[in-house]
Design a protein around this motif. Sequence first.
Motif, PDB file in Angstrom:
ATOM      1  N   CYS A  53       0.813  -1.223   0.000  1.00 46.01           N
ATOM      2  CA  CYS A  53       0.000   0.000   0.000  1.00 46.01           C
ATOM      3  C   CYS A  53       0.846   1.273   0.000  1.00 46.01           C
ATOM      4  O   CYS A  53       0.303   2.374   0.073  1.00 46.01           O
ATOM      5  CB  CYS A  53      -0.934   0.006   1.217  1.00 46.01           C
ATOM      6  N   ARG A  54       2.174   1.100  -0.043  1.00 46.79           N
ATOM      7  CA  ARG A  54       3.101   2.228  -0.080  1.00 46.79           C
ATOM      8  C   ARG A  54       2.936   3.165   1.125  1.00 46.79           C
ATOM      9  O   ARG A  54       2.963   4.394   1.002  1.00 46.79           O
ATOM     10  CB  ARG A  54       2.923   3.017  -1.380  1.00 46.79           C
ATOM     11  N   ILE A  55       2.736   2.561   2.273  1.00 48.64           N
ATOM     12  CA  ILE A  55       2.681   3.320   3.517  1.00 48.64           C
ATOM     13  C   ILE A  55       4.106   3.564   3.989  1.00 48.64           C
ATOM     14  O   ILE A  55       4.886   2.619   4.116  1.00 48.64           O
ATOM     15  CB  ILE A  55       1.892   2.555   4.602  1.00 48.64           C
ATOM     16  N   PRO A  56       4.502   4.812   4.212  1.00 44.60           N
ATOM     17  CA  PRO A  56       5.883   5.099   4.647  1.00 44.60           C
ATOM     18  C   PRO A  56       6.157   4.517   6.034  1.00 44.60           C
ATOM     19  O   PRO A  56       5.655   5.021   7.042  1.00 44.60           O
ATOM     20  CB  PRO A  56       5.947   6.625   4.648  1.00 44.60           C
ATOM     21  N   ILE A  57       6.950   3.454   6.076  1.00 49.01           N
ATOM     22  CA  ILE A  57       7.187   2.731   7.328  1.00 49.01           C
ATOM     23  C   ILE A  57       7.864   3.621   8.366  1.00 49.01           C
ATOM     24  O   ILE A  57       7.498   3.632   9.537  1.00 49.01           O
ATOM     25  CB  ILE A  57       8.021   1.467   7.066  1.00 49.01           C
ATOM     26  N   GLY A  58       8.875   4.382   7.928  1.00 53.17           N
ATOM     27  CA  GLY A  58       9.578   5.255   8.869  1.00 53.17           C
ATOM     28  C   GLY A  58       8.662   6.295   9.485  1.00 53.17           C
ATOM     29  O   GLY A  58       8.684   6.521  10.701  1.00 53.17           O
ATOM     30  N   LYS A  59       7.844   6.941   8.665  1.00 56.05           N
ATOM     31  CA  LYS A  59       6.915   7.948   9.177  1.00 56.05           C
ATOM     32  C   LYS A  59       5.859   7.320  10.072  1.00 56.05           C
ATOM     33  O   LYS A  59       5.429   7.910  11.067  1.00 56.05           O
ATOM     34  CB  LYS A  59       6.258   8.682   8.012  1.00 56.05           C
ATOM     35  N   LEU A  61       6.218   4.585  11.959  1.00 57.42           N
ATOM     36  CA  LEU A  61       6.840   4.262  13.250  1.00 57.42           C
ATOM     37  C   LEU A  61       7.048   5.507  14.095  1.00 57.42           C
ATOM     38  O   LEU A  61       6.846   5.499  15.312  1.00 57.42           O
ATOM     39  CB  LEU A  61       8.170   3.540  13.025  1.00 57.42           C
ATOM     40  N   ALA A  62       7.451   6.604  13.438  1.00 58.55           N
ATOM     41  CA  ALA A  62       7.644   7.852  14.175  1.00 58.55           C
ATOM     42  C   ALA A  62       6.324   8.383  14.723  1.00 58.55           C
ATOM     43  O   ALA A  62       6.278   8.929  15.828  1.00 58.55           O
ATOM     44  CB  ALA A  62       8.290   8.894  13.258  1.00 58.55           C
ATOM     45  N   ALA A  63       5.252   8.214  13.957  1.00 58.37           N
ATOM     46  CA  ALA A  63       3.947   8.736  14.379  1.00 58.37           C
ATOM     47  C   ALA A  63       3.370   7.960  15.555  1.00 58.37           C
ATOM     48  O   ALA A  63       2.716   8.534  16.421  1.00 58.37           O
ATOM     49  CB  ALA A  63       2.973   8.720  13.197  1.00 58.37           C
ATOM     50  N   ALA A  68       2.479   4.165  21.261  1.00 58.86           N
ATOM     51  CA  ALA A  68       2.811   2.746  21.394  1.00 58.86           C
ATOM     52  C   ALA A  68       3.617   2.494  22.665  1.00 58.86           C
ATOM     53  O   ALA A  68       3.406   1.499  23.366  1.00 58.86           O
ATOM     54  CB  ALA A  68       3.579   2.270  20.166  1.00 58.86           C
ATOM     55  N   THR A  69       4.537   3.401  22.968  1.00 62.08           N
ATOM     56  CA  THR A  69       5.331   3.271  24.197  1.00 62.08           C
ATOM     57  C   THR A  69       4.437   3.363  25.428  1.00 62.08           C
ATOM     58  O   THR A  69       4.598   2.612  26.401  1.00 62.08           O
ATOM     59  CB  THR A  69       6.406   4.362  24.256  1.00 62.08           C
ATOM     60  N   LEU A  70       3.485   4.283  25.394  1.00 60.24           N
ATOM     61  CA  LEU A  70       2.545   4.435  26.504  1.00 60.24           C
ATOM     62  C   LEU A  70       1.696   3.184  26.669  1.00 60.24           C
ATOM     63  O   LEU A  70       1.470   2.716  27.798  1.00 60.24           O
ATOM     64  CB  LEU A  70       1.651   5.656  26.273  1.00 60.24           C
ATOM     65  N   MET A  88      -1.896  11.194  15.057  1.00 61.21           N
ATOM     66  CA  MET A  88      -2.382  11.068  13.689  1.00 61.21           C
ATOM     67  C   MET A  88      -2.782  12.429  13.105  1.00 61.21           C
ATOM     68  O   MET A  88      -2.533  12.716  11.939  1.00 61.21           O
ATOM     69  CB  MET A  88      -3.578  10.113  13.637  1.00 61.21           C
ATOM     70  N   GLU A  89      -3.397  13.280  13.934  1.00 61.32           N
ATOM     71  CA  GLU A  89      -3.776  14.614  13.468  1.00 61.32           C
ATOM     72  C   GLU A  89      -2.539  15.463  13.194  1.00 61.32           C
ATOM     73  O   GLU A  89      -2.486  16.188  12.190  1.00 61.32           O
ATOM     74  CB  GLU A  89      -4.679  15.299  14.497  1.00 61.32           C
TER      75      GLU A  89
END
Length: 207
Positions: A53-59, A61-63, A68-70, A88-89
Amino acid sequence: MYLAPPAVFGAMAFALSKMGIDAVKPMLMLIGTLYGALLVFILVVFVPVMVICRIPIGKFLAAVREPATLAFATASSEAALPKALKAMEDFGVPRKIVAFVLPTGYSFNLDGSTLYLAVASVFVAQVANIDLPFTTQILMMLTLMLTSKGVAGVARASLVILAGTVAQFHLPDWPIYSLILGVDAVMGFPRSLCGVADGGFFVFERL
């Protein structure tokens, strides 16, 4: 929150006092199986779909890093929902998409919890020395996929669903209270993390 640590300690102490030191090995194997299954799920399902789907993996993970840590630290994907919505916003996703897709994914796309319930159900059968036919395992998995919906909003609700499911398939429930209860908190970390990743993944997919 203050009572959670001593409660978890009490559950683990009960498991060890009732089953003995020999109970540690199967519990460690259960934890390792769940962590391994979630890792395989992420690598085999998430990564290929993101590439297709060409989802930017790096972006991505950063988002989702902060929510995710919480979620991992609190073992609750619901605790990370406000952070996930804001992340996400801030990334540029329209609010109407985030407000609908993310809570819906939290409620209905519970891959982490479903994997946990499936692994725990088979563990109950193995501890009780009960042979489950493959067809029964498939039927149990389909049942868990339905009964786990909405479980993210209720802490430790997975144990209730697990107890109900094993009773439905005529399995004993003593392994749940004697063994699984003692390590349920440890297994809550990765499935909550997977829940947050699920939500963020579906937001990107809708774009």
